[in-house]
Design a protein around this motif. Structure first.
Motif, mmCIF file in Angstrom:
data_model
loop_
_atom_site.group_PDB
_atom_site.id
_atom_site.type_symbol
_atom_site.label_atom_id
_atom_site.label_comp_id
_atom_site.label_asym_id
_atom_site.label_seq_id
_atom_site.Cartn_x
_atom_site.Cartn_y
_atom_site.Cartn_z
ATOM 1 N N PRO A 108 46.231 39.424 32.903
ATOM 2 C CA PRO A 108 45.096 40.015 33.632
ATOM 3 C C PRO A 108 44.950 41.513 33.410
ATOM 4 C CG PRO A 108 46.824 39.256 35.146
ATOM 5 C CD PRO A 108 47.216 38.797 33.790
ATOM 6 N N LEU A 110 45.116 43.050 30.628
ATOM 7 C CA LEU A 110 44.611 43.404 29.299
ATOM 8 C C LEU A 110 43.186 42.866 29.132
ATOM 9 C CD1 LEU A 110 47.748 42.670 27.057
ATOM 10 C CD2 LEU A 110 47.009 44.865 27.997
ATOM 11 N N THR A 111 42.350 43.594 28.397
ATOM 12 C CA THR A 111 40.982 43.141 28.123
ATOM 13 C C THR A 111 41.053 41.968 27.147
ATOM 14 O OG1 THR A 111 40.777 44.604 26.241
ATOM 15 C CG2 THR A 111 40.086 45.490 28.356
ATOM 16 N N ASP A 143 35.521 43.859 25.690
ATOM 17 C CA ASP A 143 36.193 44.850 26.533
ATOM 18 C C ASP A 143 36.206 44.459 28.003
ATOM 19 O OD1 ASP A 143 37.033 46.538 24.500
ATOM 20 O OD2 ASP A 143 34.983 47.303 24.286
ATOM 21 N N PHE A 145 37.831 42.535 31.195
ATOM 22 C CA PHE A 145 39.130 42.057 31.677
ATOM 23 C C PHE A 145 38.963 40.604 32.119
ATOM 24 C CE2 PHE A 145 39.868 46.596 31.976
ATOM 25 C CZ PHE A 145 41.191 46.698 31.605
ATOM 26 N N PRO A 146 40.047 39.828 32.143
ATOM 27 C CA PRO A 146 39.940 38.421 32.553
ATOM 28 C C PRO A 146 39.168 38.243 33.859
ATOM 29 C CG PRO A 146 42.105 38.822 31.682
ATOM 30 C CD PRO A 146 41.390 40.152 31.663
ATOM 31 N N ALA A 147 39.384 39.137 34.819
ATOM 32 C CA ALA A 147 38.711 38.993 36.102
ATOM 33 C C ALA A 147 37.200 39.097 35.973
ATOM 34 C CB ALA A 147 39.230 40.047 37.073
ATOM 35 N N PRO B 402 42.152 35.856 38.335
ATOM 36 C CA PRO B 402 42.940 36.909 37.692
ATOM 37 C C PRO B 402 42.764 38.216 38.455
ATOM 38 C CG PRO B 402 41.402 35.894 36.130
ATOM 39 C CD PRO B 402 41.127 35.298 37.456
ATOM 40 N N ALA B 403 43.839 38.915 38.607
ATOM 41 C CA ALA B 403 43.775 40.174 39.340
ATOM 42 C C ALA B 403 42.854 41.150 38.616
ATOM 43 C CB ALA B 403 45.168 40.766 39.441
ATOM 44 N N ASN B 404 42.188 41.968 39.396
ATOM 45 C CA ASN B 404 41.281 42.950 38.818
ATOM 46 C C ASN B 404 42.031 44.119 38.222
ATOM 47 O OD1 ASN B 404 38.424 42.787 38.727
ATOM 48 N ND2 ASN B 404 38.536 42.273 40.913
ATOM 49 N N TYR B 405 41.814 44.373 36.990
ATOM 50 C CA TYR B 405 42.444 45.536 36.357
ATOM 51 C C TYR B 405 41.369 46.414 35.780
ATOM 52 C CZ TYR B 405 47.193 43.754 36.580
ATOM 53 O OH TYR B 405 48.414 43.332 37.010
ATOM 54 N N ARG B 416 44.599 56.201 24.763
ATOM 55 C CA ARG B 416 44.596 54.752 24.654
ATOM 56 C C ARG B 416 45.069 54.251 23.292
ATOM 57 N NH1 ARG B 416 39.578 51.184 26.705
ATOM 58 N NH2 ARG B 416 40.511 49.107 26.497
ATOM 59 N N MET B 425 49.824 47.368 29.450
ATOM 60 C CA MET B 425 50.075 46.468 30.582
ATOM 61 C C MET B 425 50.873 47.181 31.654
ATOM 62 S SD MET B 425 51.189 42.865 28.814
ATOM 63 C CE MET B 425 51.629 42.109 30.373
ATOM 64 N N ARG B 428 48.776 49.951 33.393
ATOM 65 C CA ARG B 428 47.710 49.405 34.244
ATOM 66 C C ARG B 428 48.292 48.715 35.462
ATOM 67 N NH1 ARG B 428 44.048 46.836 29.407
ATOM 68 N NH2 ARG B 428 43.704 48.819 28.315
ATOM 69 N N GLU B 692 53.298 35.806 33.741
ATOM 70 C CA GLU B 692 52.755 36.532 32.601
ATOM 71 C C GLU B 692 53.772 36.635 31.481
ATOM 72 O OE1 GLU B 692 50.580 39.640 35.159
ATOM 73 O OE2 GLU B 692 50.936 40.556 33.200
#
Lengths: 243, 791
Positions: A108, A110-111, A143, A145-147, B402-405, B416, B425, B428, B692
């Motif tokens: 989650p 990572l994009t 780009d 994210f999973p969410a 999935p958690a918001n990142y 980056r 990971m 973040r 994960e």
């Protein structure tokens, strides 16, 4: 011996003989596989069909180097998986196998692009994350994210992640299990396209008999044994499926 | 019949067993906090109880007075004062001793034991042997501390200069007295059991030797309950003044009692401050750890709710789970604290001469410990359970979205492209849950901080010794004279073998007053331009003694509430007992003791007398020290000599030792707290991220690669925590240094780089060890399980 006509000329990728798996659950022994013989050939799309508890996931896990057989032998090309060390299995998964899971198992944090990159960064001859995401039709979501993605989109990212290393085999465990049929079909399309365009040997586990129609070959498991193997003379395209 | 355990209660034990490593680490943290608490409070309680019972069983006096000589009938006048209960008179003298085989100078206080009737006040506890025969002038009983220092047994002999005559005395008994629990020579800051002793002799023999037959020169008395003590002191002084009274004083000014009280006060401060900090930290950690543990049980909570358990029932279930851990910690901590407490009390018994020790552990102490840790646990629990139970069961059982990142700040700063996916990971993950990451940092930082606090005493003690014994008191030997002597004594001392510099001084017993506050202290007049006793300003630079006015140590100025420029009233407790007004010229820095200093000439002018001196500081050639000491001892007018080096050793072995023992136990507990925090943080991260990490393993990442993701986070948080811990640690040290200011000594606020380094190293080692343990857990990661189960 299963040797369907359409694959006779092709290379043998997996060869499983007498594979047995017994789980020791304390005082009870659970026989998940009771002597399975199976060959998988390069480029074919096989559906492993069976009710839950039939042993299909166990078989897939053994083929993918995630689990070890209690008895019998599994080889991948010249490599005997059943006697490989943990380190060798890791290397095997890293280079040769792509996995797609029912619950996507994306990272989650990572994009989409990065979820693919985490695999391409450690693979010897990968495609770019962008290429593989284009291939599953997510060129415009790289780009996110999973969410920020729908379930189907997440599963397609998982497929892109699985194929980006150009694996020899793609193992999919209930890839549509958590999706509605419309979205599921989109995912199956992506798998079919990868199989067709890249020639990746693909094994799909499902309990959904309707999906079997898109396979070259269908292997039915019941109670830890192969009950039946059929070859589809006429494969259906995923768009033609419905359930 | 026992009721069968409910299924939900069995779950508690199963859950505990599954998380036994973590549960133990949490229990360890609680146990460490509780152990400090129990150790400190039980030690303090034991010492106080022991003192109280010794005082009352052996009838320790409420008031005391010394004088030159008064006929025995005066005692009944004192006894007639309203509010005085019992009076007992006696003969007291200071004598020089000679002990065969012991080179250094020894002085003693010689006291009479009444004949005929047994003593009414300040009774003696006979350890072995017997009390001296009243008629025999060659028998004495000696104080236990003194006897132990010289390994005396009844039958041993020593020599005393009694009223100018050398007499051989036989030790018949070894005793303890409520008057000398803290056996310290007058004017001294640190006890030296070998160099100063208490001797008791029959009254008839002693009064004969000092020409005091039918008379006395010392008395003590008890008061009736709620007596007006200040008035009584004034009336005793009035009665005794014609007889050379040197000012009566109450128990609170009695030397042993005052030192003891000061030490107890200090111990109490330590006993409250340290455990509060430890327990506070432990409670905080418990809170953090518990709430994260419960958050991870979200699905199970949902399932329980789906079965029809109410939020309250679910909350109680987890509360029980937590309380089992707390209970484990409390039991372990109490047992450990009792062990340590007894060790500490026994250590104190080496310095405080009580005949016995009542080790007490009040139930309230244990109850307090349980209460504090339970409240912390419950608070952590309530919040977490409420959060977990707030979701409808169906939602909680579905795979969590999935958690918001988002892209981290570090990356948005343009870094980056330099970061690998695993590093992204890590960053973040830290950034997504700032509160959680912050709490982990804070937890580790607290571990670091209490380590600093534990070691701080080493640093403070080193500075204190350096300032007191190398920068302030710089003499090799100090000499006290029998009575004020003319300045010519200096020349005489200078002519002794091995003596270099000689700086004379004069002490005048006084009571200083400013506004309503007062303090009994001997004013010391010193020579201008001296180098053996130096005054230090706030920055510890030497400053000259002002020509006029009085110089106070910062602590005394604080007690009196005065500043340079104010005038204090000096009530001289000697001679004509003049009452004078003296301006405060300066306030100086001194960590040990309480002193008031003046220029010697100014002091003499003030008293309107010639330049008499009562002692001197000498610098002595190190090779000739033994010779110098024996030459000094041969001088009849020398009452006592003290070598600085042995004073310093004494300081370190008494006060220093006590503090360091305390600090050692605390450091031990701090290390275990630090480890508990770091280990728990690592374990929780592992549980939170195991799915994960397993997915990544399936994708072909090696164990090393996934370990990086997990351990880099712990590493980054640890590295952030260390400087934060240093800052918190400094704060705690400052707090302790401000809090622990007694008349005996003040703790300088200094933290050495070693302390910072040591604390950091312990935290890093804890992190590495936790990392290794967690890394091994990663090897057992169930790859297949992670794929089957939704988050």
């Amino acid at each position: 011996m299963p040797s369907p006509s359409c694959t006779t000329e092709r290379d043998l990728v997996f060869r499983a003989r007498g594979v047995t798996k017994v789980y020791d659950m304390g005082e009870v022994q659970v026989h998940a596989l009771r002597g399975v013989d199976l060959d998988l050939f390069a480029g074919e799309l096989v559906v492993l069909l069976g009710p839950s508890g039939s042993g299909k996931s166990t078989l897939l896990n053994i083929l993918g180097g995630l689990d070890t057989a209690s008895e019998g032998e599994v080889s991948y090309h010249d490599r005997i998986l059943t006697s490989a060390s943990e380190r060798e299995l890791t290397e095997y998964r890293r280079v040769h196998v792509g996995f797609v899971f029912q619950f996507y198992n994306l990272i989650p944090s990572l994009t989409a692009r990065e979820n693919v990159a985490i695999v391409t960064e450690i693979a010897p001859d990968p495609m770019t994350p962008e290429e593989s995401l284009e291939l599953v039709g997510l060129g415009d979501r790289m780009d996110h994210f999973p969410a920020q993605l729908s379930g189907g989109q997440q599963q397609r990212v998982a497929i892109a992640r699985a194929i980006a290393k150009r694996p020899a085999v793609l193992l999919c465990d209930e890839p549509t299990g958590a999706l509605d049929s419309t979205t599921g079909i989109l995912v199956l399309e992506a798998l079919e396209r990868v199989n067709r365009e890249l020639g990746t040997t693909t094994a799909i586990i499902t309990h959904n008999a309707d999906i079997a129609a898109m396979a070259d070959r269908v292997v039915r498991l019941v109670d830890g044994r192969i009950a039946e193997t059929t070859t589809n003379t006429h494969k259906k395209a995923p768009q033609e499926l419905h359930w | 019949m026992m009721r069968r355990m409910k299924a939900i209660d069995k779950k508690i034990f199963r859950n505990l067993w599954e998380m036994k490593g973590q549960a133990l680490a949490i229990a360890l943290v609680i146990a460490s906090g509780i152990a400090t608490f129990v150790m400190s409070l039980s030690t303090l309680d034991s010492l106080q109880t022991t003192r109280a019972s010794f005082y009352s069983d052996y009838r320790f006096g409420d008031g005391f007075a010394s004088l030159k000589r008064a006929p025995n009938r005066i005692a009944s006048q004192v006894e007639a004062i309203d509010g005085i209960d019992t009076v007992e008179t006696r003969v007291a003298a200071f004598v020089n001793l000679e002990i065969v085989g012991y080179e250094r100078p020894v002085t003693a206080k010689l006291l009479s034991v009444p004949e005929g009737a047994p003593a009414q006040l300040n009774k003696l506890y006979l350890r072995i042997g017997s009390l001296p025969d009243p008629a025999r002038e060659d028998q004495v009983a000696v104080s236990e501390a003194f006897a132990d220092a010289h390994r005396f047994v009844p039958g041993d002999t020593l020599f005393a200069m009694i009223n100018g005559r050398r007499k051989e005395l036989t030790i018949v008994g070894i005793v303890l007295s409520p008057e000398f629990v803290y056996q310290i020579a007058p004017g001294s800051m640190i006890p030296d059991f070998a160099a100063y002793g208490i001797l008791w002799m029959g009254e008839a023999a002693l009064s004969k030797a000092y020409d005091l037959s039918g008379a006395f020169n010392d008395l003590s008395f008890t008061l009736v309950p709620r007596a007006a003590s200040a008035d009584i002191i004034d009336r005793v002084d009035t009665i005794l003044e014609p007889y050379g009274g040197q000012g009566a004083y109450l128990r609170e000014d009695q030397l042993s009692h005052r030192f003891l009280s000061e030490e107890f006060r200090q111990l109490r401060q330590m006993s409250i401050m340290f455990p509060m900090m430890f327990l506070g930290v432990a409670a905080f950690l418990l809170n953090v750890v518990i709430s994260r543990l419960i958050q991870m049980q979200r699905e199970q909570i949902a399932a329980l709710k789906a079965f029809g358990y109410s939020n309250l029932a679910v909350g109680l279930h987890y509360l029980k789970l937590v309380l089992v851990i707390v209970l484990l910690g409390v039991i372990g901590g109490t047992l450990l604290g009792m062990e340590f407490g007894q060790a500490m009390s026994n250590m104190y018994m080496r310095f405080y001469k009580f005949p016995y020790l009542d080790y007490v552990l009040r139930p309230i102490v244990v109850l307090g410990a349980i209460l504090i840790s339970s409240v912390a646990a419950v608070l952590g629990n309530v919040y977490a359970v409420r959060q977990a139970a707030s979701l409808p069961p169906a939602e909680a059982m579905r795979p969590a979205p999935p958690a918001n990142y988002r892209v981290s700040i570090v990356e948005r700063l343009g870094l980056r492209r330099f970061l690998t996916q695993p590093t992204r990971m890590v960053i973040r993950h830290i950034e997504r849950t700032p509160v959680k990451s912050g709490l982990t940092v804070l937890g580790i930082a607290f571990g670091c901080a209490i380590l600093i606090l534990g070691l701080f005493f080493n640093d403070a003690m080193a500075v204190l010794v350096d300032v007191q014994f190398f920068q302030t008191q710089r003499e090799d030997v100090s000499v006290t004279l029998v009575e004020p002597t003319s300045y010519r004594a200096a020349h005489e001392l200078r002519s002794l073998p091995g003596v270099g510099r000689v700086e004379v001084y004069r002490t005048v017993p006084s009571r200083l007053r400013f506004q309503q506050r007062e303090y009994r202290v001997a004013i010391q007049g010193i020579e201008a331009g001296g180098d053996l006793l130096r005054l230090l300003d706030d920055d510890l630079n030497p400053v000259p003694i002002p020509e006029d006015g009085i110089v106070l140590t910062d602590h005394l100025a604080k007690i009196l509430g005065c500043r340079p420029g104010d005038s204090v009233t000096v009530e001289v407790l000697d001679g004509h007992r003049p009452v004078l007004t003296v301006p405060v010229a300066r306030v100086i820095k001194q960590f040990v003791g309480v002193t008031a200093t003046m220029d010697l000439n100014a002091l003499s002018r003030l008293l309107g007398q010639g330049s008499a001196v009562t002692g001197a500081y000498l610098s002595v050639d190190a090779n000739a020290e033994a010779e110098t000491l024996s030459a000094l001892q041969a001088r009849p007018r020398v009452a006592g000599t003290a070598a600085l080096r042995s004073q310093m050793q004494n300081f370190l072995s008494t006060v220093g030792n006590q503090m360091l023992t305390f600090a050692f136990f605390n450091t031990l507990l701090a290390v275990s707290i630090a480890f508990g925090v770091v280990y728990n943080s690592a374990r929780i991260s592992l549980s939170e991220q195991s799915r994960e990490l397993a997915s990544l393993r399936v994708l072909g990442l090696t164990r090393g690669e996934i370990s990086y993701i997990l351990l880099a986070e712990l590493g980054i948080l640890t590295l952030i925590a260390i400087p934060v811990g240093w800052l918190i640690g400094l704060g705690l040290c400052a707090f302790v240094a401000t809090g622990m200011q007694t008349d005996l000594f003040r703790i300088p606020f200094v933290v050495s780089s070693f302390t910072f380094t040591f604390a950091a190293v312990v935290i890093l080692v804890s992190a590495v060890v936790s990392g290794v343990v967690v890394r091994r857990k990663l090897d057992d990661l169930d790859l297949i399980e992670a794929l089957k189960t939704p988050e």
